[in-house]
Write a protein that holds these residues in place. Structure first.
Motif, PDB file in Angstrom:
ATOM      1  N   ALA A  59      -6.648  35.223 -38.747  1.00  0.00           N
ATOM      2  CA  ALA A  59      -5.747  36.327 -38.401  1.00  0.00           C
ATOM      3  C   ALA A  59      -4.963  36.008 -37.129  1.00  0.00           C
ATOM      4  O   ALA A  59      -3.813  36.435 -36.980  1.00  0.00           O
ATOM      5  CB  ALA A  59      -6.544  37.624 -38.225  1.00  0.00           C
ATOM      6  N   PHE A  60      -5.577  35.273 -36.200  1.00  0.00           N
ATOM      7  CA  PHE A  60      -4.889  34.901 -34.959  1.00  0.00           C
ATOM      8  C   PHE A  60      -3.656  34.073 -35.283  1.00  0.00           C
ATOM      9  O   PHE A  60      -2.572  34.310 -34.721  1.00  0.00           O
ATOM     10  CB  PHE A  60      -5.830  34.119 -34.050  1.00  0.00           C
ATOM     11  CG  PHE A  60      -5.175  33.570 -32.808  1.00  0.00           C
ATOM     12  CD1 PHE A  60      -5.107  34.326 -31.652  1.00  0.00           C
ATOM     13  CD2 PHE A  60      -4.623  32.292 -32.789  1.00  0.00           C
ATOM     14  CE1 PHE A  60      -4.499  33.834 -30.500  1.00  0.00           C
ATOM     15  CE2 PHE A  60      -4.015  31.784 -31.654  1.00  0.00           C
ATOM     16  CZ  PHE A  60      -3.958  32.567 -30.496  1.00  0.00           C
ATOM     17  N   ALA A  61      -3.786  33.092 -36.163  1.00  0.00           N
ATOM     18  CA  ALA A  61      -2.653  32.225 -36.511  1.00  0.00           C
ATOM     19  C   ALA A  61      -1.541  33.031 -37.172  1.00  0.00           C
ATOM     20  O   ALA A  61      -0.354  32.798 -36.904  1.00  0.00           O
ATOM     21  CB  ALA A  61      -3.116  31.096 -37.423  1.00  0.00           C
ATOM     22  N   ARG A  62      -1.913  33.977 -38.024  1.00  0.00           N
ATOM     23  CA  ARG A  62      -0.884  34.797 -38.673  1.00  0.00           C
ATOM     24  C   ARG A  62      -0.150  35.663 -37.652  1.00  0.00           C
ATOM     25  O   ARG A  62       1.081  35.772 -37.688  1.00  0.00           O
ATOM     26  CB  ARG A  62      -1.524  35.675 -39.757  1.00  0.00           C
ATOM     27  CG  ARG A  62      -2.025  34.899 -40.969  1.00  0.00           C
ATOM     28  CD  ARG A  62      -2.325  35.828 -42.123  1.00  0.00           C
ATOM     29  NE  ARG A  62      -3.414  36.761 -41.808  1.00  0.00           N
ATOM     30  CZ  ARG A  62      -4.698  36.511 -42.027  1.00  0.00           C
ATOM     31  NH1 ARG A  62      -5.063  35.343 -42.554  1.00  0.00           N
ATOM     32  NH2 ARG A  62      -5.614  37.405 -41.738  1.00  0.00           N
ATOM     33  N   ARG A  63      -0.910  36.277 -36.743  1.00  0.00           N
ATOM     34  CA  ARG A  63      -0.269  37.102 -35.707  1.00  0.00           C
ATOM     35  C   ARG A  63       0.615  36.249 -34.809  1.00  0.00           C
ATOM     36  O   ARG A  63       1.698  36.672 -34.394  1.00  0.00           O
ATOM     37  CB  ARG A  63      -1.330  37.814 -34.867  1.00  0.00           C
ATOM     38  CG  ARG A  63      -2.046  38.941 -35.585  1.00  0.00           C
ATOM     39  CD  ARG A  63      -2.797  39.823 -34.594  1.00  0.00           C
ATOM     40  NE  ARG A  63      -3.791  39.070 -33.841  1.00  0.00           N
ATOM     41  CZ  ARG A  63      -5.050  38.892 -34.218  1.00  0.00           C
ATOM     42  NH1 ARG A  63      -5.476  39.419 -35.367  1.00  0.00           N
ATOM     43  NH2 ARG A  63      -5.898  38.195 -33.471  1.00  0.00           N
ATOM     44  N   ALA A  64       0.165  35.018 -34.520  1.00  0.00           N
ATOM     45  CA  ALA A  64       0.952  34.127 -33.661  1.00  0.00           C
ATOM     46  C   ALA A  64       2.285  33.790 -34.310  1.00  0.00           C
ATOM     47  O   ALA A  64       3.335  33.806 -33.648  1.00  0.00           O
ATOM     48  CB  ALA A  64       0.161  32.854 -33.370  1.00  0.00           C
ATOM     49  N   ARG A  65       2.282  33.495 -35.600  1.00  0.00           N
ATOM     50  CA  ARG A  65       3.531  33.164 -36.291  1.00  0.00           C
ATOM     51  C   ARG A  65       4.490  34.352 -36.274  1.00  0.00           C
ATOM     52  O   ARG A  65       5.690  34.199 -36.050  1.00  0.00           O
ATOM     53  CB  ARG A  65       3.234  32.719 -37.721  1.00  0.00           C
ATOM     54  CG  ARG A  65       2.658  31.312 -37.831  1.00  0.00           C
ATOM     55  CD  ARG A  65       2.696  30.819 -39.266  1.00  0.00           C
ATOM     56  NE  ARG A  65       1.840  31.628 -40.143  1.00  0.00           N
ATOM     57  CZ  ARG A  65       0.549  31.378 -40.368  1.00  0.00           C
ATOM     58  NH1 ARG A  65      -0.035  30.344 -39.762  1.00  0.00           N
ATOM     59  NH2 ARG A  65      -0.149  32.122 -41.194  1.00  0.00           N
TER      60      ARG A  65
END
Length: 372
Positions: free
Chosen positions: A335-341
């Protein structure tokens, strides 16, 4: 001897505070309790002029000095003074006294001893919040821009640098000095129900600030890394700033440095960043950069240097931020990577990042006017 307490207020206090932090022949000490109660209005103009550094102050009837008094009855009638109202329930530690390096008051003028006092960090925050609030009310600044700028000011108070008293935006910055406050002290003061003007904005800025920043550029990068996306940041957890690393036992005999203090260190992510602010093109500087990079590698710490070009415009800052987030991502959930993008590509966040850079990026590093 007749003793007078000159309790500076607002911008006059801030100029004196910055000067005291920068000068080796001045020190800051806790002021006596109930300091305003002893600040009466019978001020001798000659003593006032003698007590205040002439490089900062030239008081006249047209350009008076801001002094704070406890109540209307104690206000000064001196033509060189603009009397500011006292503050209800002012804590005992709201002021600091400026002393000589020997611990003496700044001025003895005839039979008068003049004690010069400045607002301590938390009270300076509220004064700055009032000033910025007026700019917001007049339409010269958005509330978010004011909040970013005030957070930067909190980082200066809790950091190891001080801006120029007369030209804070463009003047020389002094580094490697002691902080005048801490985030904990700011919050403790601002969380009290004092009824002070500006406390709401100051309280919010203190909640975002961090201890230990070593320069205006570090404060800018901290904003990019850690402020919430609506203010242009990536909302990362607070790093340790300029805190000495503990070398792993297996690396103690291999590293080139006895001690290193990275500008930013996230132990959880095994990641450190350093801003390369000086000349890093000489052979000696390049060798030092290489030794530092090797030491970080030997200690299994991801090392990401931050150069001036990385701050040249909002696109460069966003690119550097994307690199940092890619290093951190394996330590977080999917979820962190998705929020970062989403955060990196969001137009609203990019617009907020432009505002952040306009408020925190030192003017001499603003390479692109359109993004500053």
């Amino acid at each position: 001897m007749d003793e007078k307490r000159l309790c500076l207020a607002h911008d006059d206090s801030l100029r004196m505070l910055r000067l005291a932090r920068r000068c080796d022949d001045l020190v800051l000490a806790p002021a006596p309790a109930r300091v305003l109660r002893d600040a009466d209005g019978s001020i001798d103009p000659a003593a006032l002029v003698a007590a205040l550094p002439n490089e900062l102050f030239a008081p006249t009837a047209q350009n008076p000095v801001d002094l704070r008094f406890d109540d209307d009855a104690s206000r000064s009638g001196c033509s060189l003074v603009r009397s500011c109202p006292g503050l209800l329930r002012l804590p005992d530690d709201a002021y600091l006294e400026v002393l000589t390096a020997e611990g003496d008051p700044l001025c003895v003028c005839g039979s008068t001893v003049a004690h010069v006092l400045v607002e301590a960090g938390p009270l300076a925050m509220t004064s700055a919040a009032v000033t910025l609030g007026r700019a917001v009310g007049a339409g010269r600044l958005s509330r978010d821009a004011a909040l970013v700028r005030l957070t930067g000011f909190a980082m200066e108070l809790c950091g190891r640098y001080a801006r120029d008293p007369l030209a804070p935006l463009v003047g020389d910055v002094v580094h490697d000095i002691e902080p005048v406050s801490s985030v904990r002290e700011l919050r403790a003061f601002l969380d009290e129900p004092t009824g002070l003007h500006g406390v709401e904005l100051a309280r919010m800025a203190a909640s975002y600030a961090n201890d230990g920043s070593g320069s205006t550029m570090e404060t800018c990068w901290y904003g990019v890394f850690c402020l919430p996306p609506r203010l242009g940041g990536a909302h990362l957890t607070r790093p340790l700033q300029n805190v000495a690393l503990d070398w792993p036992a297996e690396a103690a005999g291999l590293v080139s440095h006895e001690r290193m203090r990275p500008d930013f260190h996230w132990p959880r992510y095994e990641t450190a960043c350093e801003h390369q602010g000086g000349d890093h093109t000489s052979e000696q500087a390049l060798e030092e950069d290489s030794r530092r990079a090797r030491d970080y590698e030997l200690c299994h710490i991801h090392y990401l240097p931050l150069t001036k070009k990385d701050a040249r415009d909002v696109n460069a800052v966003t690119a550097l931020l994307a690199q940092l987030l890619s290093i951190i991502a394996p330590y977080e959930t999917d979820a962190f990577a998705r929020r970062a993008r989403r955060m990196l590509n969001d137009e609203g966040v990019c617009a907020a990042r432009r505002v952040l850079l306009a408020q925190l990026l030192p003017p001499r590093l603003r390479w692109c006017d359109g993004d500053a």
